[in-house]
Design an enzyme around this catalytic site. Structure first.
Site, PDB file in Angstrom:
ATOM      1  N   LYS A 311      14.572  47.714  30.082  1.00 10.69           N
ATOM      2  CA  LYS A 311      13.259  47.074  30.061  1.00 10.69           C
ATOM      3  C   LYS A 311      13.374  45.607  30.468  1.00 10.69           C
ATOM      4  CE  LYS A 311      14.004  46.398  25.161  1.00 10.69           C
ATOM      5  NZ  LYS A 311      13.993  47.075  23.880  1.00 10.69           N
ATOM      6  N   ARG A 406       6.375  48.600  13.938  1.00  8.80           N
ATOM      7  CA  ARG A 406       5.991  48.163  15.273  1.00  8.80           C
ATOM      8  C   ARG A 406       5.176  49.314  15.853  1.00  8.80           C
ATOM      9  NH1 ARG A 406      10.608  46.135  19.506  1.00  8.80           N
ATOM     10  NH2 ARG A 406      10.967  48.376  19.758  1.00  8.80           N
ATOM     11  N   TYR A 534       9.156  12.098  32.905  1.00  9.67           N
ATOM     12  CA  TYR A 534       7.799  12.014  32.357  1.00  9.67           C
ATOM     13  C   TYR A 534       7.816  11.484  30.931  1.00  9.67           C
ATOM     14  CZ  TYR A 534       6.087  14.985  36.167  1.00  9.67           C
ATOM     15  OH  TYR A 534       5.744  15.490  37.380  1.00  9.67           O
ATOM     16  N   MET A 583       9.000  20.825  35.551  1.00 13.33           N
ATOM     17  CA  MET A 583       8.708  22.202  35.935  1.00 13.33           C
ATOM     18  C   MET A 583       9.835  22.802  36.778  1.00 13.33           C
ATOM     19  SD  MET A 583       5.434  23.810  37.947  1.00 13.33           S
ATOM     20  CE  MET A 583       4.191  23.176  36.841  1.00 13.33           C
TER      21      MET A 583
HETATM   22  C1  LIG Z   1      15.105  47.232  23.246  1.00 15.19           C
HETATM   23  C2  LIG Z   1      15.328  48.432  22.448  1.00 15.19           C
HETATM   24  C3  LIG Z   1      16.620  48.905  22.223  1.00 15.19           C
HETATM   25  C4  LIG Z   1      17.864  48.179  22.652  1.00 15.19           C
HETATM   26  O1  LIG Z   1      18.073  47.132  21.755  1.00 15.19           O
HETATM   27  P1  LIG Z   1      19.369  46.183  21.869  1.00 15.19           P
HETATM   28  O2  LIG Z   1      19.347  45.394  20.602  1.00 15.19           O
HETATM   29  O3  LIG Z   1      19.160  45.327  23.053  1.00 15.19           O
HETATM   30  O4  LIG Z   1      20.514  47.082  21.988  1.00 15.19           O
HETATM   31  C5  LIG Z   1      16.762  50.114  21.560  1.00 15.19           C
HETATM   32  N1  LIG Z   1      15.684  50.810  21.138  1.00 15.19           N
HETATM   33  C6  LIG Z   1      14.430  50.365  21.301  1.00 15.19           C
HETATM   34  C7  LIG Z   1      13.290  51.186  20.783  1.00 15.19           C
HETATM   35  C8  LIG Z   1      14.197  49.147  21.956  1.00 15.19           C
HETATM   36  O5  LIG Z   1      12.959  48.693  22.102  1.00 15.19           O
END
Ligand SMILES: *Cc1c(COP(=O)(O)O)cnc(C)c1O
Length: 641
Positions: A311, A406, A534, A583
């Site tokens: 992701k 979550r 700045y 920036m």
């Molecule tokens: C991001 C995620 C992981 C991986 O987590 P890490 O701590 O980066 O290994 C595993 N399971 C779910 C549901 C996640 O959202």
């Protein structure tokens, strides 16, 4: 080879190339050829190049059915090459193809492929279509822009005699007046040193090279054999010696072939001669990534599958390349947060199963069209999916709420879920999973255990009611490291792949894969009383050497690093941020550091652990990695450097 032959039992063979690789294990080339041919004793057809006379006579002697080709007459097909056009002249038929390259190595490989396709009765027009999209042999003969308008051919990948000849041919075909060869000893040829050296010497004399830089004890010892009026030669025992003694800036408008066996680490010479890529970039070392993957795999019980979470642009490092590596290393699943991320992977030829953690109703058509597998975390989502599918098949993953709070199905949803899944057998449950809230810290271990037990109860209820056995998984990277007894059928690897240790335990085996680098744009001398940036927050109290670097908060270098909170590495030393981060730029204090405009600056990576960078602004490595903006170019390394 006999053993291999029994395992593989090939029906078709290609004897691709007869070089000096592996010679050291054999008393003669004949012996090596015979050994290699044992693999092909039972094939229906063996494709080979008849220009290798020894190979030809052995194959004829063994009466192996074969299809042979050569640039010299004597095989089944005579091959003629005119630039990128080739003609294959057989006894009865003739074929013509146009290749997308002309160098020997690529042409030889392509010809083997073409003869295989002809044997398999593919039409010449289809073969031509496929040949057109071939690329030349990668990694090996790579042309790079060098310093002072030089061109560098980086062939530091392997070094055998055949390879040297191919590289010299390639060099001969290039238009440039001056040509230099940097060559290491050639190892494991099985030849006596003096014989080897005279072979090398002959090749070089024929090649049109004007300058030879020879590195290694064998070449150095036989330096007198290289005495010649045409070729200026220099000898060094080691790469380190060459690096210090040669004045590299003197290379000018020439073409330099760099050819060395691995242990000579000629990548250091390449680095010295290559023009620096300017600007801000994140370098990703794919070798280290593969190493980390294997390290995590080594922690798993046998049969446990791996889902890798890619992701957020693969944690900031570039989804396409990372997913390709993972596909190559045969992980079982990929996980993304949103449908679009999965669609991008499919566009890049990633065929692994992909779980989408947070699908939305609007994205269902894309999910289905791209064979993406949605996570079902609520009743509402399942109902709209059923409605959308209208009986079409779809694999889903059920996420169970066990304490992360979550996303996830609650305990009181389960009966209804089971009912809906029973009524809609087009929906198959690929996995049932949950997510731990505190896998990284021992103080939460009891909580993790409770989460696991809640998960198991839910799993059994669903699995029993539907008589299914979906994949079970709950561990993320810290969980894999700390809670091995909860591995079940699969784990979900995330940040660990990037070499970041998400726990407080020390683990030496992980290798950080990402380095964020930028360059010094300008250097200024400041006196006390002057101000920087700045809001004029930077206020030197004495003389200061100030460097402006080409990275700012728009690149992901957080404004929180302002006013000395952040540090970067210049020439191996730490330099603090002065004033406010802008920036696109940042000013740093390089007083006492020997640095020049254009020099490299490391934001995180070697010498500046990402954990420390994160801690400076009270965040975690996850955020530092993923904050790096997409405008920062990602550069991937694989192979020997
Ligand atoms: C991001 C995620 C992981 C991986 O987590 P890490 O701590 O980066 O290994 C595993 N399971 C779910 C549901 C996640 O959202």
């Amino acid at each position: 080879m006999e053993r291999l032959a029994k395992i593989i039992r090939p029906t078709l063979g290609i004897f691709s190339n007869l070089g000096s690789a592996h010679d050291e294990g054999f008393t003669s080339l004949e012996e090596k050829v015979r050994e290699k041919l044992k693999l092909f004793h039972e094939v229906e057809a063996l494709i080979y190049c008849s220009d290798y006379g020894l190979l030809k006579s052995e194959i004829q002697h063994l009466k192996i059915p074969s299809i042979s080709w050569g640039f010299k007459a004597g095989g089944n097909y005579l091959v003629q090459q005119q630039e990128n056009k080739i003609t294959l002249q057989g006894k009865k038929e003739e074929f013509n193809f146009v290749l997308p390259f002309t160098d020997k190595a690529s042409v030889e490989n392509a010809l083997h492929g073409i003869f295989l396709m002809l044997h398999l009765k593919y039409s010449p027009s289809l073969i031509q279509e496929r040949v057109t999209v071939l690329q030349s042999v990668p990694m090996r003969l790579e042309l790079k822009q060098g310093i002072n308008n030089c061109q560098v051919i980086d062939d530091s990948y392997n070094n055998d005699l055949g390879g040297l000849q191919i590289s010299l041919d390639f060099l001969g075909g290039l238009q440039k007046k001056k040509k230099t060869l940097i060559l290491s000893d050639i190892l494991q040829t099985g030849l006596e040193d003096s014989e080897l050296v005279s072979k090398i010497q002959e090749m070089i004399t024929r090649s049109g090279v004007q300058q030879l830089i020879a590195i290694g004890p064998v070449l150095s010892k036989h330096r007198t054999q290289f005495l010649s009026k045409e070729i200026k030669s220099r000898f060094y025992e080691t790469t380190a010696e060459a690096l210090t003694k040669i004045s590299w800036e003197e290379f000018n408008r020439e073409i330099i072939l760099i050819k060395g066996a691995r242990i000579f680490q000629f990548e250091r010479i390449v680095a010295r001669l290559q023009r620096r890529v300017h600007g801000t970039r994140m370098e990703i070392d794919l070798n280290k990534m593969a190493h980390n993957l294997n390290f995590f795999k080594s922690r798993l019980n046998s049969g446990v599958k791996v889902m890798v979470m890619v992701k957020a642009f693969a944690y900031g490092s570039g989804s396409e390349e990372v997913a390709n590596l993972l596909q190559f290393h045969r992980v079982d699943y990929l996980g993304v947060a949103y449908t679009d991320e999965g669609v991008d992977l499919r566009k890049n030829q990633i065929s692994l199963p992909i779980m989408v953690m947070n699908p939305t109703e609007e994205s269902f058509p894309l999910l289905l069209a791209n064979r993406l597998e949605p996570t079902v975390y609520s009743m509402g989502l399942l109902k709209s999916l059923i409605e959308f599918l209208q009986g079409q098949p779809c694999a889903v993953h059920l996420e169970i709420e066990t304490g992360m709070h979550r996303l996830g199905l609650e305990d009181n949803n389960l009966d209804e879920i089971i009912g809906l899944l029973k009524a809609n057998p087009n929906i198959s449950v690929a996995s049932i999973f949950s997510h731990l809230a505190g896998a990284d810290e021992s103080k939460h271990d009891t909580y993790s255990q409770v989460q696991f037990e809640l998960y198991q109860t839910a799993y059994e209820k669903i699995a029993d009611a539907l008589r299914i056995k979906p994949i079970r998984h709950i561990l993320n990277s810290p969980g894999i490291l700390r809670l091995p007894h909860l591995q079940m059928d699969m784990v979900r690897l995330g940040i660990g792949l990037y070499g970041v240790n998400p726990t407080t335990d020390s683990i030496d085996q992980l290798q950080p894969v990402a380095t964020l680098k930028t360059v010094i744009s300008q250097i200024k001398k400041l006196k006390a009383g002057e101000s920087v940036g700045y809001g004029r927050w930077g206020q030197p109290d004495g003389d200061m050497t100030l460097a402006t670097i080409a990275i700012g908060y728009a690149d992901g270098f957080s404004r929180s690093f302002s006013r000395g909170i952040g540090q970067v590495i210049v020439a191996g030393k730490r330099a603090p941020v002065v004033g406010n981060v802008c920036m696109d730029m940042t000013m740093i204090d390089i007083t006492g550091i020997n640095a020049h405009e254009g020099d490299e600056v490391i934001i995180f990576g070697e010498g500046m652990p990402i954990q420390e960078v994160a801690a400076n602004i009270n965040t975690i490595p996850y955020e530092i990695l993923t904050n790096t903006s997409e405008r920062v170019k990602r550069v991937f390394f694989a192979g020997s450097y």
